[in-house]
Design an enzyme around this catalytic site. Structure first.
Site, PDB file in Angstrom:
ATOM      1  N   THR A 116      11.318  89.448  57.420  1.00 37.61           N
ATOM      2  CA  THR A 116      11.648  89.334  55.996  1.00 37.61           C
ATOM      3  C   THR A 116      10.494  89.935  55.186  1.00 37.61           C
ATOM      4  N   THR A 128       5.762  70.679  56.813  1.00 31.40           N
ATOM      5  CA  THR A 128       4.882  70.680  55.652  1.00 31.40           C
ATOM      6  C   THR A 128       4.685  69.286  55.064  1.00 31.40           C
ATOM      7  N   ASP A 129       3.585  69.126  54.330  1.00 34.86           N
ATOM      8  CA  ASP A 129       3.370  67.854  53.628  1.00 34.86           C
ATOM      9  C   ASP A 129       4.316  67.696  52.432  1.00 34.86           C
ATOM     10  N   GLU A 130       4.958  68.808  52.019  1.00 31.10           N
ATOM     11  CA  GLU A 130       5.820  68.733  50.822  1.00 31.10           C
ATOM     12  C   GLU A 130       7.028  67.828  51.035  1.00 31.10           C
ATOM     13  N   TYR A 180      12.879  74.074  48.674  1.00 32.83           N
ATOM     14  CA  TYR A 180      12.102  74.368  49.883  1.00 32.83           C
ATOM     15  C   TYR A 180      11.792  73.076  50.637  1.00 32.83           C
ATOM     16  N   SER A 197      14.762  71.537  52.271  1.00 30.51           N
ATOM     17  CA  SER A 197      15.226  72.244  53.473  1.00 30.51           C
ATOM     18  C   SER A 197      14.310  71.946  54.664  1.00 30.51           C
ATOM     19  N   LYS A 198      13.010  71.837  54.412  1.00 29.88           N
ATOM     20  CA  LYS A 198      12.087  71.511  55.506  1.00 29.88           C
ATOM     21  C   LYS A 198      12.308  70.064  55.966  1.00 29.88           C
ATOM     22  N   ASN A 216      -1.573  72.755  52.460  1.00 34.65           N
ATOM     23  CA  ASN A 216      -1.643  74.177  52.087  1.00 34.65           C
ATOM     24  C   ASN A 216      -2.655  74.941  52.923  1.00 34.65           C
ATOM     25  N   PRO A 255      -2.488  83.736  36.592  1.00 46.07           N
ATOM     26  CA  PRO A 255      -1.556  82.746  36.034  1.00 46.07           C
ATOM     27  C   PRO A 255      -1.753  81.357  36.637  1.00 46.07           C
ATOM     28  N   ASN A 306      -5.854  73.128  41.092  1.00 44.96           N
ATOM     29  CA  ASN A 306      -5.612  74.582  41.099  1.00 44.96           C
ATOM     30  C   ASN A 306      -6.657  75.306  40.245  1.00 44.96           C
ATOM     31  N   GLY A 351       9.815  70.944  38.330  1.00 40.70           N
ATOM     32  CA  GLY A 351       9.667  69.927  39.388  1.00 40.70           C
ATOM     33  C   GLY A 351       8.347  70.017  40.127  1.00 40.70           C
TER      34      GLY A 351
HETATM   35  P1  NAD Z   1       5.460  83.080  55.951  1.00 42.85           P
HETATM   36  O1  NAD Z   1       6.470  83.072  54.858  1.00 42.85           O
HETATM   37  O2  NAD Z   1       4.191  83.794  55.780  1.00 42.85           O
HETATM   38  O3  NAD Z   1       6.124  83.644  57.300  1.00 42.85           O
HETATM   39  C1  NAD Z   1       7.387  83.256  57.719  1.00 42.85           C
HETATM   40  C2  NAD Z   1       7.820  84.196  58.830  1.00 42.85           C
HETATM   41  O4  NAD Z   1       9.111  83.772  59.287  1.00 42.85           O
HETATM   42  C3  NAD Z   1       7.976  85.654  58.370  1.00 42.85           C
HETATM   43  O5  NAD Z   1       7.371  86.529  59.295  1.00 42.85           O
HETATM   44  C4  NAD Z   1       9.480  85.859  58.345  1.00 42.85           C
HETATM   45  O6  NAD Z   1       9.878  87.195  58.616  1.00 42.85           O
HETATM   46  C5  NAD Z   1       9.939  84.907  59.423  1.00 42.85           C
HETATM   47  N1  NAD Z   1      11.340  84.488  59.239  1.00 42.85           N
HETATM   48  C6  NAD Z   1      11.930  84.056  58.097  1.00 42.85           C
HETATM   49  N2  NAD Z   1      13.214  83.776  58.311  1.00 42.85           N
HETATM   50  C7  NAD Z   1      13.445  84.015  59.626  1.00 42.85           C
HETATM   51  C8  NAD Z   1      14.581  83.889  60.450  1.00 42.85           C
HETATM   52  N3  NAD Z   1      15.758  83.481  59.965  1.00 42.85           N
HETATM   53  N4  NAD Z   1      14.478  84.204  61.757  1.00 42.85           N
HETATM   54  C9  NAD Z   1      13.300  84.660  62.271  1.00 42.85           C
HETATM   55  N5  NAD Z   1      12.193  84.796  61.526  1.00 42.85           N
HETATM   56  C10 NAD Z   1      12.258  84.475  60.216  1.00 42.85           C
HETATM   57  O7  NAD Z   1       5.210  81.536  56.273  1.00 42.85           O
HETATM   58  P2  NAD Z   1       3.867  80.823  56.723  1.00 42.85           P
HETATM   59  O8  NAD Z   1       3.058  80.527  55.527  1.00 42.85           O
HETATM   60  O9  NAD Z   1       3.279  81.548  57.855  1.00 42.85           O
HETATM   61  O10 NAD Z   1       4.471  79.424  57.222  1.00 42.85           O
HETATM   62  C11 NAD Z   1       4.848  79.241  58.579  1.00 42.85           C
HETATM   63  C12 NAD Z   1       5.458  77.852  58.700  1.00 42.85           C
HETATM   64  O11 NAD Z   1       4.536  76.881  58.281  1.00 42.85           O
HETATM   65  C13 NAD Z   1       6.699  77.646  57.839  1.00 42.85           C
HETATM   66  O12 NAD Z   1       7.619  76.879  58.574  1.00 42.85           O
HETATM   67  C14 NAD Z   1       6.205  76.856  56.644  1.00 42.85           C
HETATM   68  O13 NAD Z   1       7.220  76.028  56.134  1.00 42.85           O
HETATM   69  C15 NAD Z   1       5.093  76.036  57.275  1.00 42.85           C
HETATM   70  N6  NAD Z   1       4.004  75.665  56.377  1.00 42.85           N
HETATM   71  C16 NAD Z   1       3.309  76.621  55.692  1.00 42.85           C
HETATM   72  C17 NAD Z   1       2.235  76.225  54.894  1.00 42.85           C
HETATM   73  C18 NAD Z   1       1.414  77.227  54.122  1.00 42.85           C
HETATM   74  O14 NAD Z   1       0.542  76.811  53.377  1.00 42.85           O
HETATM   75  N7  NAD Z   1       1.611  78.514  54.290  1.00 42.85           N
HETATM   76  C19 NAD Z   1       1.886  74.878  54.800  1.00 42.85           C
HETATM   77  C20 NAD Z   1       2.662  73.940  55.473  1.00 42.85           C
HETATM   78  C21 NAD Z   1       3.698  74.339  56.302  1.00 42.85           C
HETATM   79  O1  DAU Z   2       1.763  71.976  50.889  1.00 41.49           O
HETATM   80  C1  DAU Z   2       2.186  72.894  51.857  1.00 41.49           C
HETATM   81  C2  DAU Z   2       2.951  74.014  51.208  1.00 41.49           C
HETATM   82  O2  DAU Z   2       1.998  74.812  50.535  1.00 41.49           O
HETATM   83  C3  DAU Z   2       3.744  74.855  52.196  1.00 41.49           C
HETATM   84  O3  DAU Z   2       4.722  74.057  52.798  1.00 41.49           O
HETATM   85  C4  DAU Z   2       4.385  76.043  51.508  1.00 41.49           C
HETATM   86  O4  DAU Z   2       5.000  76.881  52.476  1.00 41.49           O
HETATM   87  C5  DAU Z   2       3.332  76.823  50.772  1.00 41.49           C
HETATM   88  O5  DAU Z   2       3.947  77.843  50.023  1.00 41.49           O
HETATM   89  C6  DAU Z   2       2.511  75.915  49.849  1.00 41.49           C
HETATM   90  O6  DAU Z   2       3.298  75.476  48.726  1.00 41.49           O
HETATM   91  P1  DAU Z   2       2.678  75.396  47.253  1.00 41.49           P
HETATM   92  O7  DAU Z   2       3.772  75.445  46.286  1.00 41.49           O
HETATM   93  O8  DAU Z   2       1.703  74.273  47.153  1.00 41.49           O
HETATM   94  O9  DAU Z   2       1.827  76.773  47.298  1.00 41.49           O
HETATM   95  P2  DAU Z   2       1.586  77.919  46.205  1.00 41.49           P
HETATM   96  O10 DAU Z   2       0.507  78.782  46.754  1.00 41.49           O
HETATM   97  O11 DAU Z   2       2.855  78.541  45.786  1.00 41.49           O
HETATM   98  O12 DAU Z   2       1.007  77.109  44.988  1.00 41.49           O
HETATM   99  C7  DAU Z   2      -0.177  76.317  45.116  1.00 41.49           C
HETATM  100  C8  DAU Z   2      -0.404  75.629  43.780  1.00 41.49           C
HETATM  101  O13 DAU Z   2      -0.746  76.629  42.803  1.00 41.49           O
HETATM  102  C9  DAU Z   2       0.837  74.936  43.238  1.00 41.49           C
HETATM  103  O14 DAU Z   2       0.429  73.744  42.548  1.00 41.49           O
HETATM  104  C10 DAU Z   2       1.410  75.925  42.234  1.00 41.49           C
HETATM  105  C11 DAU Z   2       0.185  76.637  41.708  1.00 41.49           C
HETATM  106  N1  DAU Z   2       0.375  78.048  41.312  1.00 41.49           N
HETATM  107  C12 DAU Z   2       0.965  78.895  42.205  1.00 41.49           C
HETATM  108  C13 DAU Z   2       1.170  80.231  41.880  1.00 41.49           C
HETATM  109  C14 DAU Z   2       1.838  81.167  42.844  1.00 41.49           C
HETATM  110  C15 DAU Z   2      -0.094  78.499  40.101  1.00 41.49           C
HETATM  111  O15 DAU Z   2      -0.668  77.726  39.311  1.00 41.49           O
HETATM  112  N2  DAU Z   2       0.090  79.824  39.776  1.00 41.49           N
HETATM  113  C16 DAU Z   2       0.716  80.701  40.600  1.00 41.49           C
HETATM  114  O16 DAU Z   2       0.896  81.886  40.222  1.00 41.49           O
END
Ligand code: NAD
Ligand code: DAU
Length: 354
Positions: free
Chosen positions: A36, A134-136, A160, A163-164, A189, A215, A259, A293
């Site tokens: 993706t 995730t912790d969310e 999101y 769904s998780k 995060n 932002p 943040n 939200g």
């Molecule tokens: P990411 O969005 O960077 O990567 C997701 C990967 O999954 C991509 O390579 C995408 O191509 C692949 N993908 C999406 N849909 C797919 C499908 N239907 N079939 C096969 N591949 C598919 O995500 P990430 O940040 O690396 O997160 C990985 C996992 O960890 C996720 O499950 C996310 O919910 C969880 N997570 C992430 C964070 C974070 O801070 N990034 C925190 C807590 C949990």
């Molecule tokens: O807590 C774990 C989660 O952390 C993961 O499950 C998700 O996959 C991951 O995307 C992340 O979610 P958040 O919504 O916390 O991450 P994000 O980086 O989008 O945002 C972090 C914080 O910063 C959140 O409070 C929103 C804020 N934010 C984010 C963006 C993109 C801003 O203030 N400005 C921005 O432009």
């Protein structure tokens, strides 16, 4: 050496995990990724000549393909990183999140169950299905509430997170109903190299070096618990090797930050690394309309994984953040490639009317 089927391994955490798994010879790796917008095969360029690594482009929703891969490679474990992972995108298009995170996880569980049922008794005992969550799923904390524990009730607030949460329930059900040896990790995060710049930290770094506004949603006082991605990968491996089947493990950075503090720290690092006379990057900070939200605070209590498996986060936030900023500065080709795809359209959709 065991073989692991990693899904979503071309994304941020999955790619970091695979690189570490190959570097430390944890396992042979088969990576199934749909590729993706969030993925990047350049993340794994170092493995081009590694015969113990195989990449397959495909969707976890494709039961036949997943079954074929399981039969062909006979993995000892499946680690499910594949997901739509960005909260803001889930607000614009929740359906994609249900398709991959809920139905995709279900299809992967089904294919794994059929594969697992045909294994020998010993192989069945040793097989693991590890789901990365995730912790969310636990919702939002008040400023003084105790951090999330494994038994904190689920209370997801975004499409999101919902769904998780749903996928976590299916994983749990497959353990209780069919005996599939599952494990689930719920982490906070992540930050570090190779994160797609829709998430706060890489977005702020790239906007700052391009002299764009930084932002901040709402008042910037929302709190996240930042975990360095390599610490997370080490925890995943420990859970895979030593976690108790059917259990969940919370993984956090013991590192709660608002943040606004995170953004100011990035600006201070850039002021140091690429200074501009009479200018601070913090002058680019711009408060914008809040996320609908928007969860106020997340914090993980990781006592269980620390006590049971001896894991603690090793990275200190200031050094981890400096390494992360440095990585984006040192990889302009990666940045350029990511920014030249559909990224501009996303920036317009998410930020234009804020
Ligand atoms: P990411 O969005 O960077 O990567 C997701 C990967 O999954 C991509 O390579 C995408 O191509 C692949 N993908 C999406 N849909 C797919 C499908 N239907 N079939 C096969 N591949 C598919 O995500 P990430 O940040 O690396 O997160 C990985 C996992 O960890 C996720 O499950 C996310 O919910 C969880 N997570 C992430 C964070 C974070 O801070 N990034 C925190 C807590 C949990
Ligand atoms: O807590 C774990 C989660 O952390 C993961 O499950 C998700 O996959 C991951 O995307 C992340 O979610 P958040 O919504 O916390 O991450 P994000 O980086 O989008 O945002 C972090 C914080 O910063 C959140 O409070 C929103 C804020 N934010 C984010 C963006 C993109 C801003 O203030 N400005 C921005 O432009």
């Amino acid at each position: 050496m065991p073989t692991i089927l990693v899904t979503g391994g071309a994304g941020f955490i999955g790619a970091n995990f695979i690189l570490l798994a190959r570097k430390l010879n944890w396992a042979n790796v088969v990576n199934l990724d749909k590729l993706t917008y969030a993925s990047n095969l350049n993340n794994l360029a170092a493995l081009r000549t590694d015969n113990s690594y195989h990449f397959i482009q495909g969707d976890i929703n494709n039961f036949e393909l997943v079954s074929y891969i399981l039969e062909k490679y006979q993995p000892d474990a499946v680690i499910n990183f594949a997901a739509e992972s960005h909260v803001d995108r889930s607000i614009f298009s929740p359906q994609d999140f249900i398709q991959t995170n809920v139905i995709g996880t279900f299809q992967l569980l089904e294919a794994s169950r059929f594969y697992w049922q045909k294994l020998s008794e010993q192989q069945q005992k040793e097989f693991r299905f590890l789901h990365i969550s995730t912790d969310e799923v636990y919702g939002s904390l008040t400023p003084t509430a105790p951090a999330f524990k494994e038994n904190t009730p689920y209370s997801p607030n975004s499409p999101y997170a919902a769904s998780k949460a749903s996928s976590d329930h299916f994983v749990r059900a497959y353990y209780h109903t069919y005996g599939l040896p599952t494990l689930t990790t719920n982490c906070s995060n992540n930050y570090g190299p190779m994160q797609f710049p829709e998430k706060l930290i890489p977005l702020i770094i790239l906007n700052a070096i391009n002299s764009q506004p930084l932002p901040i949603y709402g008042d910037g006082q929302n709190i996240r618990d930042w975990l360095y991605v390599i610490d997370h990968c080490q925890a995943i491996y420990l859970v895979l090797k030593q976690g108790k089947i059917g259990d969940t493990y919370n993984i956090g950075g013991l590192n709660e930050q608002t943040n606004l503090t995170v953004v100011k720290k990035i600006c201070a690092i850039l002021d140091e690394l690429i200074p501009i006379a009479d200018f601070s990057y913090s002058s680019l900070i711009t408060f914008v309309k809040d996320r609908p939200g928007h969860d106020r605070r997340y914090a993980i209590d990781c006592q269980k994984i620390s006590e049971e498996l001896g894991w603690f986060p090793q990275e200190n936030f200031d050094s981890g953040l400096t390494k992360t900023v440095q990585w984006y500065l040192n990889n302009p080709a990666w940045v350029e490639q990511v920014r030249s795809r559909n990224y501009q359209a996303w920036l317009q959709q998410n930020y234009e009317n804020r």
